[in-house]
Design a protein around this motif. Structure first.
Motif, mmCIF file in Angstrom:
data_model
loop_
_atom_site.group_PDB
_atom_site.id
_atom_site.type_symbol
_atom_site.label_atom_id
_atom_site.label_comp_id
_atom_site.label_asym_id
_atom_site.label_seq_id
_atom_site.Cartn_x
_atom_site.Cartn_y
_atom_site.Cartn_z
ATOM 1 N N SER A 26 0.841 -1.237 0.110
ATOM 2 C CA SER A 26 0.146 0.008 -0.071
ATOM 3 C C SER A 26 0.612 1.348 -0.034
ATOM 4 N N LEU A 27 2.079 1.334 0.294
ATOM 5 C CA LEU A 27 2.986 2.292 0.349
ATOM 6 C C LEU A 27 3.969 2.346 -0.754
ATOM 7 N N ALA A 28 4.379 1.202 -1.288
ATOM 8 C CA ALA A 28 5.474 1.460 -2.290
ATOM 9 C C ALA A 28 5.091 0.249 -3.489
ATOM 10 N N HIS A 29 5.889 0.673 -4.665
ATOM 11 C CA HIS A 29 5.519 -0.100 -5.656
ATOM 12 C C HIS A 29 6.276 -1.319 -5.642
ATOM 13 N N MET A 30 5.934 -2.495 -6.111
ATOM 14 C CA MET A 30 6.651 -3.764 -5.953
ATOM 15 C C MET A 30 6.852 -4.206 -7.562
ATOM 16 N N PRO A 31 8.167 -4.707 -7.803
ATOM 17 C CA PRO A 31 8.663 -4.871 -9.126
ATOM 18 C C PRO A 31 7.842 -6.179 -9.277
ATOM 19 N N ASN A 32 7.913 -6.534 -10.807
ATOM 20 C CA ASN A 32 7.370 -7.750 -11.084
ATOM 21 C C ASN A 32 7.851 -9.153 -10.638
ATOM 22 N N TRP A 33 9.289 -8.894 -10.553
ATOM 23 C CA TRP A 33 10.136 -9.971 -9.969
ATOM 24 C C TRP A 33 9.742 -10.590 -8.443
ATOM 25 N N VAL A 34 9.589 -9.329 -7.756
ATOM 26 C CA VAL A 34 9.097 -9.511 -6.403
ATOM 27 C C VAL A 34 7.799 -10.282 -6.181
ATOM 28 N N LEU A 35 6.827 -9.684 -7.109
ATOM 29 C CA LEU A 35 5.648 -10.262 -7.207
ATOM 30 C C LEU A 35 5.583 -11.708 -7.454
ATOM 31 N N LYS A 36 6.466 -12.168 -8.496
ATOM 32 C CA LYS A 36 6.575 -13.639 -8.795
ATOM 33 C C LYS A 36 7.149 -14.420 -7.825
ATOM 34 N N LYS A 37 8.098 -13.882 -7.116
ATOM 35 C CA LYS A 37 8.931 -14.662 -6.083
ATOM 36 C C LYS A 37 7.883 -14.832 -4.920
ATOM 37 N N LEU A 38 7.461 -13.737 -4.411
ATOM 38 C CA LEU A 38 6.152 -14.063 -3.507
ATOM 39 C C LEU A 38 5.086 -15.170 -3.739
ATOM 40 N N ASN A 39 4.741 -14.992 -5.023
ATOM 41 C CA ASN A 39 3.568 -15.871 -5.387
ATOM 42 C C ASN A 39 4.005 -17.199 -5.422
ATOM 43 N N SER A 40 5.388 -17.420 -5.889
ATOM 44 C CA SER A 40 5.989 -18.836 -5.888
ATOM 45 C C SER A 40 6.175 -19.254 -4.458
ATOM 46 N N LEU A 41 6.370 -18.322 -3.365
ATOM 47 C CA LEU A 41 6.541 -18.728 -1.909
ATOM 48 C C LEU A 41 5.180 -19.280 -1.521
ATOM 49 N N VAL A 42 4.099 -18.554 -1.711
ATOM 50 C CA VAL A 42 2.861 -18.828 -1.418
ATOM 51 C C VAL A 42 2.598 -20.333 -1.715
ATOM 52 N N PHE A 43 2.782 -20.470 -2.986
ATOM 53 C CA PHE A 43 2.101 -21.820 -3.740
ATOM 54 C C PHE A 43 3.057 -23.018 -3.156
ATOM 55 N N ASN A 44 4.483 -22.531 -3.020
ATOM 56 C CA ASN A 44 5.181 -23.883 -2.599
ATOM 57 C C ASN A 44 4.801 -24.026 -1.066
ATOM 58 N N PHE A 45 4.554 -23.025 -0.050
ATOM 59 C CA PHE A 45 3.827 -23.564 1.259
ATOM 60 C C PHE A 45 2.676 -24.082 1.144
ATOM 61 N N PHE A 46 1.640 -23.642 0.099
ATOM 62 C CA PHE A 46 0.313 -24.426 0.165
ATOM 63 C C PHE A 46 0.573 -25.538 -0.370
ATOM 64 N N LEU A 47 1.133 -26.003 -1.391
ATOM 65 C CA LEU A 47 1.471 -27.376 -1.902
ATOM 66 C C LEU A 47 2.620 -28.318 -1.045
ATOM 67 N N ALA A 48 3.071 -27.696 -0.092
ATOM 68 C CA ALA A 48 3.908 -28.367 0.987
ATOM 69 C C ALA A 48 5.040 -29.004 0.025
ATOM 70 N N GLY A 49 5.575 -28.131 -1.081
ATOM 71 C CA GLY A 49 6.682 -28.625 -1.619
ATOM 72 C C GLY A 49 6.269 -29.757 -2.870
ATOM 73 N N LYS A 50 5.050 -30.240 -2.725
ATOM 74 C CA LYS A 50 4.596 -31.130 -3.881
ATOM 75 C C LYS A 50 4.301 -30.547 -5.172
ATOM 76 N N ARG A 51 4.108 -31.233 -6.246
ATOM 77 C CA ARG A 51 4.022 -30.575 -7.658
ATOM 78 C C ARG A 51 2.697 -30.259 -7.672
ATOM 79 N N ASP A 52 2.249 -29.169 -8.556
ATOM 80 C CA ASP A 52 0.842 -28.686 -8.971
ATOM 81 C C ASP A 52 0.158 -29.799 -9.517
ATOM 82 N N LEU A 53 -1.018 -30.048 -8.859
ATOM 83 C CA LEU A 53 -2.083 -30.977 -9.478
ATOM 84 C C LEU A 53 -3.043 -30.472 -10.221
ATOM 85 N N VAL A 54 -3.390 -29.117 -9.684
ATOM 86 C CA VAL A 54 -4.457 -28.276 -10.201
ATOM 87 C C VAL A 54 -3.889 -27.205 -10.596
ATOM 88 N N ARG A 55 -4.494 -26.409 -11.834
ATOM 89 C CA ARG A 55 -3.692 -25.285 -12.090
ATOM 90 C C ARG A 55 -3.867 -23.967 -11.016
#
Length: 83
Positions: A26-55
């Protein structure tokens, strides 16, 4: 944390892990590489290190149409900026 259900993982990632990110977004602009890295971390946590079975675009949907309500960092940051 392997005993958490998928719903619990979605809640933990959104409520606990990313709450500080929303404040910074809400305070600062985030570059796309930061958004991609954060998204990757969220999905890795959600999937517990397993591969994606659902899009990922299905996983981020609400529970009613069959998703898990996992937050998409990119969409959330853009929503915060629009507000």
């Amino acid at each position: 944390m392997s005993s958490l259900s998928y719903s619990d993982r979605a809640i933990v990632s959104h409520g606990l892990a990313l709450s500080r990110i929303w404040y910074v977004a809400s305070l600062a602009h985030m570059p796309n590489w930061v958004l991609k890295k954060l998204n990757s971390l969220v999905f890795n946590f959600f999937l517990a290190g397993k591969r994606d079975l659902v899009r990922r675009d299905v996983v981020i949907q609400k529970k009613d149409p069959g998703g898990f309500s996992v937050v998409s960092v990119k969409f959330k940051v853009h929503t915060i900026l629009v507000q």
